[in-house]
Enzyme design. Structure first.
Site, PDB file in Angstrom:
ATOM      1  CB  THR A  40      -0.905   0.011   1.247  1.00 19.01           C
ATOM      2  OG1 THR A  40      -1.685  -1.178   1.244  1.00 19.01           O
ATOM      3  CG2 THR A  40      -1.810   1.215   1.268  1.00 19.01           C
ATOM      4  CG  HIS A  43      -0.032   0.397  -4.599  1.00 20.59           C
ATOM      5  ND1 HIS A  43       0.106   0.070  -5.924  1.00 20.59           N
ATOM      6  CD2 HIS A  43      -0.252  -0.774  -3.954  1.00 20.59           C
ATOM      7  CE1 HIS A  43      -0.034  -1.235  -6.073  1.00 20.59           C
ATOM      8  NE2 HIS A  43      -0.237  -1.777  -4.886  1.00 20.59           N
ATOM      9  CD  GLU A  64       2.942  -3.634   7.025  1.00 18.21           C
ATOM     10  OE1 GLU A  64       4.164  -3.809   7.197  1.00 18.21           O
ATOM     11  OE2 GLU A  64       2.330  -4.073   6.033  1.00 18.21           O
ATOM     12  CG  LEU A 262      -4.854 -10.711   1.325  1.00 15.53           C
ATOM     13  CD1 LEU A 262      -5.849 -10.217   2.374  1.00 15.53           C
ATOM     14  CD2 LEU A 262      -3.518 -11.004   1.988  1.00 15.53           C
ATOM     15  CG  LEU A 264      -7.000  -5.033  -4.148  1.00 14.61           C
ATOM     16  CD1 LEU A 264      -8.314  -5.644  -3.694  1.00 14.61           C
ATOM     17  CD2 LEU A 264      -6.643  -3.846  -3.274  1.00 14.61           C
TER      18      LEU A 264
END
Ligand SMILES: [Zn+2]
Length: 342
Positions: A40, A43, A64, A262, A264
């Protein structure tokens, strides 16, 4: 305080001084020790189509983390200053039907830490107490920093009973590798994992995958023959988001097989639905972790000897974030850690 910020709506990240987060009555202020870099975050750094749609600037990244409780809002109970904590990165509404029923992972109004609100790539992060997981058992700090993606792996791997089953995992990124470790630890018979990166397949072997298959050279049907499987895989864990991997998986499942997805996908794509129907396959979408059954499972899996150390392949001081992100973006790395105390 120092924070890694998506300051402008363009590729890049900015290490900046920003105000410390405001701690409301139900919030916990956490001094961040270490953080993990997620896909993420990559991205958002590269500012791809998804990021442009999901993120408004300026935004502090990161979801995280592990940290130490620095201060408590007036209404917070059962958490103490100094506690070692990680955070559930999905903030739920508490009011929708699923939230009211205790199915908070199915909330229809989830806000992502470091995506929809300011995150943990900073010296401090504030979270509602209901999103804070206190580590009450001893835990390695790097492992504690990746509880969020570890939770994705556990939630996906334990979606269907897998004791004695043959499990196929497509995609050996860090979460796929962790899922392989969990499946093995939880009693699967064979765990086959596929990828196109030799380095990542090697990491998967280290955590106990029965067979780590480079699909540029070998087909999954070949792996089935090698392992003596006659009817296909019982459980599929799709971790890649790649159309060809999903099609491969569907082709190699047993009748009545069950797939947890999971990965994507970046775009919509076609699959042979007639195969899914006539093979009577169940497909379950996974997003996030169950609050907090998955967190409980993560803690006790580690207490029971699950070893995630091979998954963590790099560690950097936060000032070196660019090098850390570059390494995380390669297809060779496992999890990359940023140290916020160095
Ligand atoms: Zn909700």
């Amino acid at each position: 305080m120092k924070a890694l910020v998506k300051q402008k709506a363009e590729p890049g990240l900015w290490l900046m001084d920003v105000p410390e987060p405001v701690t409301g009555p139900g919030d916990v202020l956490i001094k961040v020790l270490r953080t993990g870099i997620c896909g993420t975050d990559l991205h958002i750094r590269s500012w791809d189509g998804w990021a442009q749609h999901a993120v408004t600037t300026p935004r502090v990244l990161g979801h995280e983390f592990v940290g130490e409780v620095a201060a408590l809002g007036a209404d917070v109970q059962d958490i103490a200053v100094g506690d070692l904590v990680s955070g559930e990165g999905h903030l739920v509404c508490g009011r929708c039907r699923n939230c009211l029923a205790g199915r908070r992972h199915l909330c229809r109004s989830t806000v992502g830490l470091g995506v929809g609100r300011d995150g943990a790539f900073a010296e401090y992060v504030a979270l509602p107490a209901s999103n804070v997981w206190v580590h009450r058992a001893p835990v390695d700090l790097d492992v504690a920093a990746i509880f969020d993606p570890f939770g994705n792996a556990v939630h996906t791997a334990l979606s269907f009973p897998l004791v004695g089953e043959d499990v196929l995992i497509t995609g050996a990124g860090p979460i796929g590798i962790m899922a392989a470790a969990v499946a093995r630890h939880a009693g699967a018979r064979n765990v086959v994992i596929t990828d196109v990166s030799p380095a990542r397949l090697e990491l998967a072997r280290k955590v106990g995958a029965t067979l780590a298959l480079d699909v540029t050279h070998h087909g999954i049907a070949e792996a089935q023959r090698q392992l003596g499987l006659k009817e296909g895989f019982d459980i599929g864990l799709e971790m890649s988001g790649r159309p060809e991997a999903v099609r491969d998986m569907v082709d190699n499942m047993t009748h009545g097989g069950r797939i947890a997805m999971l990965g994507l996908p970046a775009d919509e794509f076609a699959v042979d639905w007639s195969k899914i129907v006539t093979s009577m396959i169940t497909i379950k979408g996974i997003y996030g972790r169950e609050m907090y059954e998955t967190w409980y499972a993560m803690t006790v899996l580690l207490e029971g000897g699950l070893d995630l150390s091979p998954v963590i392949t790099g560690s950097y001081g936060y000032q070196d974030f660019d090098a850390a992100f570059d390494e995380a973006a390669t297809a060779r790395s496992g999890k990359i850690i940023l140290d916020w105390t160095a």
